[in-house]
Design a protein around this motif. Structure first.
Motif, PDB file in Angstrom:
ATOM      1  N   MET A 220       0.832  -1.201   0.000  1.00 33.11           N
ATOM      2  CA  MET A 220       0.000   0.000   0.000  1.00 33.11           C
ATOM      3  C   MET A 220       0.868   1.252   0.000  1.00 33.11           C
ATOM      4  O   MET A 220       1.512   1.581   0.996  1.00 33.11           O
ATOM      5  N   TRP A 221       0.919   1.925  -1.141  1.00 35.49           N
ATOM      6  CA  TRP A 221       1.671   3.165  -1.289  1.00 35.49           C
ATOM      7  C   TRP A 221       0.799   4.328  -0.849  1.00 35.49           C
ATOM      8  O   TRP A 221      -0.354   4.456  -1.282  1.00 35.49           O
ATOM      9  N   ILE A 222       1.332   5.174   0.021  1.00 32.20           N
ATOM     10  CA  ILE A 222       0.602   6.334   0.520  1.00 32.20           C
ATOM     11  C   ILE A 222       1.197   7.581  -0.131  1.00 32.20           C
ATOM     12  O   ILE A 222       2.255   8.090   0.305  1.00 32.20           O
ATOM     13  N   PRO A 223       0.590   8.085  -1.204  1.00 33.03           N
ATOM     14  CA  PRO A 223       1.165   9.233  -1.925  1.00 33.03           C
ATOM     15  C   PRO A 223       1.442  10.439  -1.036  1.00 33.03           C
ATOM     16  O   PRO A 223       2.463  11.126  -1.202  1.00 33.03           O
ATOM     17  N   ALA A 224       0.561  10.708  -0.089  1.00 32.73           N
ATOM     18  CA  ALA A 224       0.722  11.887   0.756  1.00 32.73           C
ATOM     19  C   ALA A 224       1.974  11.818   1.620  1.00 32.73           C
ATOM     20  O   ALA A 224       2.504  12.855   2.042  1.00 32.73           O
ATOM     21  N   LEU A 225       2.465  10.598   1.883  1.00 34.13           N
ATOM     22  CA  LEU A 225       3.647  10.427   2.730  1.00 34.13           C
ATOM     23  C   LEU A 225       4.868   9.955   1.953  1.00 34.13           C
ATOM     24  O   LEU A 225       5.967   9.860   2.514  1.00 34.13           O
ATOM     25  N   GLY A 226       4.694   9.640   0.664  1.00 34.24           N
ATOM     26  CA  GLY A 226       5.809   9.210  -0.163  1.00 34.24           C
ATOM     27  C   GLY A 226       6.443   7.918   0.304  1.00 34.24           C
ATOM     28  O   GLY A 226       7.671   7.752   0.203  1.00 34.24           O
ATOM     29  N   ALA A 227       5.647   6.994   0.801  1.00 36.07           N
ATOM     30  CA  ALA A 227       6.169   5.733   1.308  1.00 36.07           C
ATOM     31  C   ALA A 227       5.061   4.698   1.327  1.00 36.07           C
ATOM     32  O   ALA A 227       3.864   5.033   1.247  1.00 36.07           O
ATOM     33  N   SER A 228       5.469   3.440   1.407  1.00 39.05           N
ATOM     34  CA  SER A 228       4.474   2.395   1.627  1.00 39.05           C
ATOM     35  C   SER A 228       4.116   2.386   3.107  1.00 39.05           C
ATOM     36  O   SER A 228       4.876   2.894   3.953  1.00 39.05           O
TER      37      SER A 228
END
Length: 225
Positions: free
Chosen positions: A179-187
């Motif tokens: 699960m990539w979280i775009p807002a945090l730039g990390a999985s």
């Protein structure tokens, strides 16, 4: 004095996450397994119905207030699947509910997670653009004072992201590595616990549950005399 509440789960990592999130309210979570309570059936098609069934089951068996978390991953391209079947999206020969030893349970859970992730990647193999791999982690928390509580507390949390084409990160559990979280730039698996507990679907639901506990259960959390 802390209010003892039964967590309708035997997931050690979920206990750690929720225990930390709800500690500010004066809640002490104990797993139902530590009290010898079997896991409830989860026959429903929604997170809300399953969470309510699990909370009532744990409260009935323990005589204590109970909290249930029904959560999972909803992938848009799959019509919301795996949804309520997230934990057992892929079939394994062994039955997790019948495994008693904690070490064996966690080892089997890790195998289940790996199988679930592999099945999800296969299901999305023909979808290459990030927009076609949109998904949400969803959490529904339900708290009851007793098995027949007419006023259950219900809190929701949703954490949007995109499914990666391969695992990233060694932390978390379940689908976190995909699960990539775009807002945090990390999985989700690359986030440390402090960051995850501030942003996750479970954190959002727990924050809402804290507000409701303070408003509706203040007599239990802060008894007088």
């Amino acid at each position: 004095m802390r209010l003892k509440v039964v967590l309708a789960s035997n997931n050690a990592k979920k206990l750690k996450e929720l225990g930390a999130l709800l500690a500010p309210a004066g809640v002490e979570l104990v797993t139902q397994g530590s009290l010898g309570i079997a896991e409830a059936e989860e026959p429903h098609h929604t997170f809300l119905e399953n969470a309510l069934a699990k909370a009532r089951h744990a409260a009935a068996a323990s005589g204590l207030p109970a909290l249930a978390d029904d959560s999972g991953l909803c992938v848009d391209a799959l019509g919301g699947a795996p949804g309520v079947y997230s934990a057992h999206y892929a079939e394994l020969a062994a039955d997790l509910a019948n495994v008693v030893a904690v070490d064996d349970r966690e080892a089997l859970r890790a195998r289940q997670d790996a199988a679930n992730n592999a099945k999800l990647l296969t299901a999305l193999a023909d979808r290459h653009e990030p927009a076609a791999r949109s998904a949400r982690f969803v959490c529904t928390l339900v708290a009851v004072r007793s098995a027949d509580d007419p006023e259950p507390l219900v809190a929701f949390g949703r954490w949007p992201g995109q499914i990666l084409t391969g695992a990233r990160g060694a932390g978390g559990f379940g689908y976190d590595p995909l699960m990539w979280i775009p807002a945090l730039g990390a999985s989700a698996a690359e986030l440390d616990s402090a960051v995850k507990n501030a942003h996750s679907h479970r954190a959002l639901a727990a924050a809402e549950m804290l507000r409701q506990l303070d408003a509706a259960w203040s007599h239990l959390l802060h008894p007088r005399g």
